[in-house]
Design a protein around this motif. Structure first.
Motif, PDB file in Angstrom:
ATOM      1  N   PHE A   6      -6.891  -3.161  83.591  1.00 15.82           N
ATOM      2  CA  PHE A   6      -8.280  -3.204  83.111  1.00 15.82           C
ATOM      3  C   PHE A   6      -8.823  -1.790  82.931  1.00 15.82           C
ATOM      4  O   PHE A   6      -8.739  -0.980  83.850  1.00 15.82           O
ATOM      5  CB  PHE A   6      -9.189  -3.917  84.128  1.00 15.82           C
ATOM      6  N   GLU A   7      -9.400  -1.519  81.771  1.00 17.38           N
ATOM      7  CA  GLU A   7     -10.085  -0.240  81.534  1.00 17.38           C
ATOM      8  C   GLU A   7     -11.569  -0.535  81.297  1.00 17.38           C
ATOM      9  O   GLU A   7     -11.924  -1.377  80.460  1.00 17.38           O
ATOM     10  CB  GLU A   7      -9.482   0.460  80.301  1.00 17.38           C
ATOM     11  N   SER A   8     -12.439   0.167  82.047  1.00 17.13           N
ATOM     12  CA  SER A   8     -13.881  -0.047  81.866  1.00 17.13           C
ATOM     13  C   SER A   8     -14.674   1.210  82.219  1.00 17.13           C
ATOM     14  O   SER A   8     -15.771   1.108  82.739  1.00 17.13           O
ATOM     15  CB  SER A   8     -14.361  -1.217  82.734  1.00 17.13           C
ATOM     16  N   SER A   9     -14.106   2.397  81.940  1.00 16.47           N
ATOM     17  CA  SER A   9     -14.761   3.621  82.429  1.00 16.47           C
ATOM     18  C   SER A   9     -15.966   4.029  81.611  1.00 16.47           C
ATOM     19  O   SER A   9     -16.813   4.767  82.076  1.00 16.47           O
ATOM     20  CB  SER A   9     -13.746   4.767  82.465  1.00 16.47           C
ATOM     21  N   CYS A  10     -16.039   3.558  80.361  1.00 14.59           N
ATOM     22  CA  CYS A  10     -17.146   4.001  79.519  1.00 14.59           C
ATOM     23  C   CYS A  10     -17.655   2.851  78.670  1.00 14.59           C
ATOM     24  O   CYS A  10     -18.196   1.879  79.195  1.00 14.59           O
ATOM     25  CB  CYS A  10     -16.708   5.204  78.696  1.00 14.59           C
ATOM     26  N   ASP A  11     -17.458   2.911  77.363  1.00 14.73           N
ATOM     27  CA  ASP A  11     -18.056   1.887  76.504  1.00 14.73           C
ATOM     28  C   ASP A  11     -17.029   1.007  75.806  1.00 14.73           C
ATOM     29  O   ASP A  11     -17.309   0.403  74.784  1.00 14.73           O
ATOM     30  CB  ASP A  11     -18.995   2.540  75.476  1.00 14.73           C
ATOM     31  N   GLU A  12     -15.815   0.957  76.373  1.00  7.68           N
ATOM     32  CA  GLU A  12     -14.808   0.046  75.851  1.00  7.68           C
ATOM     33  C   GLU A  12     -14.239  -0.785  76.985  1.00  7.68           C
ATOM     34  O   GLU A  12     -13.866  -0.238  78.018  1.00  7.68           O
ATOM     35  CB  GLU A  12     -13.662   0.828  75.192  1.00  7.68           C
ATOM     36  N   THR A  13     -14.182  -2.101  76.795  1.00 11.68           N
ATOM     37  CA  THR A  13     -13.487  -2.937  77.772  1.00 11.68           C
ATOM     38  C   THR A  13     -12.099  -3.169  77.210  1.00 11.68           C
ATOM     39  O   THR A  13     -11.954  -3.693  76.106  1.00 11.68           O
ATOM     40  CB  THR A  13     -14.173  -4.309  77.954  1.00 11.68           C
ATOM     41  N   GLY A  14     -11.084  -2.759  77.957  1.00  8.95           N
ATOM     42  CA  GLY A  14      -9.708  -2.932  77.495  1.00  8.95           C
ATOM     43  C   GLY A  14      -8.905  -3.651  78.559  1.00  8.95           C
ATOM     44  O   GLY A  14      -9.030  -3.369  79.748  1.00  8.95           O
ATOM     45  N   VAL A  15      -8.088  -4.612  78.133  1.00 12.00           N
ATOM     46  CA  VAL A  15      -7.207  -5.322  79.059  1.00 12.00           C
ATOM     47  C   VAL A  15      -5.830  -5.378  78.412  1.00 12.00           C
ATOM     48  O   VAL A  15      -5.720  -5.523  77.181  1.00 12.00           O
ATOM     49  CB  VAL A  15      -7.723  -6.761  79.342  1.00 12.00           C
ATOM     50  N   VAL A 296       5.909  17.276  68.366  1.00 13.24           N
ATOM     51  CA  VAL A 296       4.573  16.809  68.757  1.00 13.24           C
ATOM     52  C   VAL A 296       4.586  15.289  68.845  1.00 13.24           C
ATOM     53  O   VAL A 296       5.105  14.619  67.953  1.00 13.24           O
ATOM     54  CB  VAL A 296       3.490  17.215  67.734  1.00 13.24           C
ATOM     55  N   HIS A 297       4.023  14.778  69.921  1.00 13.36           N
ATOM     56  CA  HIS A 297       3.936  13.329  70.113  1.00 13.36           C
ATOM     57  C   HIS A 297       2.485  12.907  70.218  1.00 13.36           C
ATOM     58  O   HIS A 297       1.697  13.554  70.913  1.00 13.36           O
ATOM     59  CB  HIS A 297       4.651  12.904  71.397  1.00 13.36           C
ATOM     60  N   TYR A 298       2.150  11.820  69.536  1.00 13.11           N
ATOM     61  CA  TYR A 298       0.804  11.260  69.630  1.00 13.11           C
ATOM     62  C   TYR A 298       0.924   9.808  70.073  1.00 13.11           C
ATOM     63  O   TYR A 298       1.914   9.146  69.782  1.00 13.11           O
ATOM     64  CB  TYR A 298       0.122  11.247  68.255  1.00 13.11           C
ATOM     65  N   PRO A 299      -0.154   9.317  70.709  1.00 13.66           N
ATOM     66  CA  PRO A 299      -0.176   7.870  70.928  1.00 13.66           C
ATOM     67  C   PRO A 299      -0.382   7.201  69.574  1.00 13.66           C
ATOM     68  O   PRO A 299      -0.802   7.861  68.615  1.00 13.66           O
ATOM     69  CB  PRO A 299      -1.405   7.643  71.813  1.00 13.66           C
ATOM     70  N   GLU A 300      -0.093   5.896  69.484  1.00  9.58           N
ATOM     71  CA  GLU A 300      -0.457   5.155  68.273  1.00  9.58           C
ATOM     72  C   GLU A 300      -1.936   5.392  68.026  1.00  9.58           C
ATOM     73  O   GLU A 300      -2.709   5.485  68.989  1.00  9.58           O
ATOM     74  CB  GLU A 300      -0.242   3.649  68.500  1.00  9.58           C
ATOM     75  N   LEU A 301      -2.334   5.449  66.773  1.00  9.39           N
ATOM     76  CA  LEU A 301      -3.723   5.747  66.430  1.00  9.39           C
ATOM     77  C   LEU A 301      -4.706   4.848  67.191  1.00  9.39           C
ATOM     78  O   LEU A 301      -5.715   5.307  67.724  1.00  9.39           O
ATOM     79  CB  LEU A 301      -3.912   5.592  64.914  1.00  9.39           C
ATOM     80  N   ALA A 302      -4.388   3.570  67.269  1.00  7.77           N
ATOM     81  CA  ALA A 302      -5.293   2.611  67.919  1.00  7.77           C
ATOM     82  C   ALA A 302      -5.355   2.831  69.429  1.00  7.77           C
ATOM     83  O   ALA A 302      -6.271   2.344  70.088  1.00  7.77           O
ATOM     84  CB  ALA A 302      -4.837   1.187  67.623  1.00  7.77           C
ATOM     85  N   LEU A 303      -4.384   3.566  69.995  1.00  8.94           N
ATOM     86  CA  LEU A 303      -4.364   3.776  71.446  1.00  8.94           C
ATOM     87  C   LEU A 303      -4.767   5.200  71.825  1.00  8.94           C
ATOM     88  O   LEU A 303      -4.555   5.643  72.953  1.00  8.94           O
ATOM     89  CB  LEU A 303      -2.978   3.437  72.008  1.00  8.94           C
ATOM     90  N   CYS A 304      -5.345   5.948  70.860  1.00  6.80           N
ATOM     91  CA  CYS A 304      -5.861   7.294  71.151  1.00  6.80           C
ATOM     92  C   CYS A 304      -7.143   7.195  71.943  1.00  6.80           C
ATOM     93  O   CYS A 304      -7.369   7.913  72.907  1.00  6.80           O
ATOM     94  CB  CYS A 304      -6.171   8.040  69.848  1.00  6.80           C
ATOM     95  N   THR A 305      -8.033   6.318  71.506  1.00  3.98           N
ATOM     96  CA  THR A 305      -9.298   6.133  72.215  1.00  3.98           C
ATOM     97  C   THR A 305      -9.058   5.163  73.389  1.00  3.98           C
ATOM     98  O   THR A 305      -7.958   4.631  73.543  1.00  3.98           O
ATOM     99  CB  THR A 305     -10.380   5.594  71.257  1.00  3.98           C
ATOM    100  N   ASP A 306     -10.097   4.957  74.191  1.00  2.00           N
ATOM    101  CA  ASP A 306      -9.921   4.205  75.427  1.00  2.00           C
ATOM    102  C   ASP A 306      -9.374   2.792  75.193  1.00  2.00           C
ATOM    103  O   ASP A 306      -9.777   2.116  74.241  1.00  2.00           O
ATOM    104  CB  ASP A 306     -11.261   4.109  76.162  1.00  2.00           C
ATOM    105  N   ASN A 307      -8.477   2.377  76.069  1.00  2.00           N
ATOM    106  CA  ASN A 307      -7.863   1.050  75.926  1.00  2.00           C
ATOM    107  C   ASN A 307      -7.229   0.640  77.254  1.00  2.00           C
ATOM    108  O   ASN A 307      -7.032   1.469  78.139  1.00  2.00           O
ATOM    109  CB  ASN A 307      -6.803   1.094  74.817  1.00  2.00           C
ATOM    110  N   GLY A 308      -6.901  -0.623  77.374  1.00  2.00           N
ATOM    111  CA  GLY A 308      -6.314  -1.123  78.616  1.00  2.00           C
ATOM    112  C   GLY A 308      -4.822  -0.867  78.696  1.00  2.00           C
ATOM    113  O   GLY A 308      -4.257  -0.770  79.791  1.00  2.00           O
ATOM    114  N   ALA A 309      -4.172  -0.725  77.534  1.00  2.00           N
ATOM    115  CA  ALA A 309      -2.720  -0.548  77.512  1.00  2.00           C
ATOM    116  C   ALA A 309      -2.303   0.699  78.282  1.00  2.00           C
ATOM    117  O   ALA A 309      -1.329   0.690  79.042  1.00  2.00           O
ATOM    118  CB  ALA A 309      -2.233  -0.469  76.062  1.00  2.00           C
ATOM    119  N   MET A 310      -3.082   1.784  78.108  1.00  2.00           N
ATOM    120  CA  MET A 310      -2.694   3.031  78.785  1.00  2.00           C
ATOM    121  C   MET A 310      -2.859   2.915  80.302  1.00  2.00           C
ATOM    122  O   MET A 310      -2.142   3.568  81.061  1.00  2.00           O
ATOM    123  CB  MET A 310      -3.501   4.210  78.227  1.00  2.00           C
ATOM    124  N   ILE A 311      -3.783   2.067  80.749  1.00  2.00           N
ATOM    125  CA  ILE A 311      -4.006   1.905  82.194  1.00  2.00           C
ATOM    126  C   ILE A 311      -2.876   1.060  82.800  1.00  2.00           C
ATOM    127  O   ILE A 311      -2.302   1.421  83.840  1.00  2.00           O
ATOM    128  CB  ILE A 311      -5.389   1.249  82.448  1.00  2.00           C
TER     129      ILE A 311
END
Ligand code: KG4
Ligand code: ZN
Length: 348
Positions: A6-15, A296-311
């Motif tokens: 679960f991610e809920s540190s700011c303004d995105e709820t991610g699971v 250079v490595h980047y996360p997938e574009l959709a996983l750059c901003t806050d999300n539950g997958a990274m947690i």
């Protein structure tokens, strides 16, 4: 082993749901779901913490149901429940921690609190082209701007960081001055595509400071001065101001990242955090690093901003590396301010 995060540190709820299979090099993302509160906060020009908390409460469990259905599993299959313990908004963090620990207690499963920035740092491991340790990480989000040396899970050394505003904050505050709403980073970046980056000479703070620290507060003041000077003429030059601002921020991030690679002698760079989605930054880094033989490595574009997958991923990687322990301790706490350096010490 299944980890629900679960991610809920700011303004995105991610699971998200991540699976760790013995023998596999790294855990695998099975499903993730995200609800962004951006539209709700837009009306106020920034995140309203109380509203954020209340909305996380509404979203967390329905999103958890969604990821279980997507993955074809049930909550009873979950082995560990992970949540963002900090840093972030205290009330928002308490919601994610509360939901995760209540679920853990109800399911009789252990829980694990994750550092939000560690989530960002390890998010490129969710991509099809994951990095190998060691690497230099450029962490650029709305709240943080840091360069780290990463030798393994839980082995993080801070090389430099911002002494005032974060890069994302510089994007957002400049965007606000240009009347681009909240959060302005992506909008400013889009507008910049049509502008001339050399139109206005804006400061590149600490560019030649000789260390790996950043400072962006002065840039916002310079943009304000420019906006005032243009007065009624701003409308015609808005894209030029946006492009010049973006170029100033990207120039500094680029120069300091290259300096960090040089100081450490490492050949790999990982870019994480919301600003890592910036197209101009990616282009500049790709070009400069290709010339130096640096990957250079980047996360997938959709996983750059806050999300539950990274947690969920960070928790699973901690467990795999043996640097984190999930506990049946449901008397949770959160760490709204939590230096990543303290986490590294926990793991030692
Ligand atoms: O990592 P993140 O989602 O949240 C924090 O942990 O802070 O980062 C959000 C930040 C915001 O400041 C947002 O404006 C910025 O990332 N951002 C961008 C872009 N996409 C998101 N800044 C510049 N260009 C973008 N394309
Ligand atoms: Zn973040």
């Amino acid at each position: 082993m299944l980890v629900l995060g679960f991610e809920s540190s700011c303004d995105e709820t991610g699971v998200a749901l991540v699976e760790r299979t013995p023998g596999d090099a790294r855990p695998r993302l099975l499903s993730h779901a995200l609800y962004s509160q951006v539209r709700m906060h837009e009306a106020y020009g920034g995140v309203v913490p109380e509203l954020a908390s209340r909305d996380h409460i509404r979203r967390a469990l329905p999103l958890a149901d969604e990821v279980m259905t997507q993955a074809g599993r049930t909550l009873a299959d979950v082995d560990v429940v992970a949540f963002t313990r900090g840093p972030g908004l205290a009330g928002a963090l308490l919601v994610g921690a509360g939901v995760a620990c209540a679920l853990g207690a109800a399911l009789d499963r252990p829980v694990l609190g994750v550092h939000h920035l560690e989530g960002h740092l390890l998010s490129p491991f969710l991509s099809a082209d994951p990095p190998e340790f060691p690497f230099v990480a450029l962490l650029v989000s709305g709240g943080h701007t840091q360069l780290m040396r990463v030798d393994g899970v839980g082995r993080y050394e801070l090389l430099g960081e911002t002494i005032d505003d974060a890069a994302g904050e510089a994007f957002d505050k400049s965007a606000k001055l240009l009347g681009l709403g909240y959060p302005g980073g992506p909008a400013l970046s889009r507008l910049a595509e049509q502008g001339d980056a050399a139109a206005f000479k804006l400061p590149r703070p600490l560019l030649h400071s000789g260390d790996l620290d950043f400072s962006f507060a002065g840039l916002k003041t310079a943009v304000l001065t420019q906006v005032k000077k243009l007065g009624d003429g701003l409308d015609a030059r808005r894209a030029d101001v946006a492009a010049s601002t973006e170029a100033a921020i990207v120039d500094v991030l680029l120069a300091k990242s290259l300096a960090a690679l040089k100081v450490t002698g490492l050949q790999r760079l990982v870019v994480a955090g919301g600003v890592g989605a910036n197209r101009h930054l990616r282009m500049q880094l790709d070009e400069a690093c290709a010339r130096r033989g640096v990957r250079v490595h980047y996360p997938e574009l959709a996983l750059c901003t806050d999300n539950g997958a990274m947690i969920a991923m960070a928790a699973a990687m901690r467990l795999q590396a043996g640097v984190g322990t999930a506990r049946r301790d449901y008397a949770f706490d959160v760490r709204p301010r939590w230096p990543l350096a303290e986490l590294a010490a926990d793991a030692a």
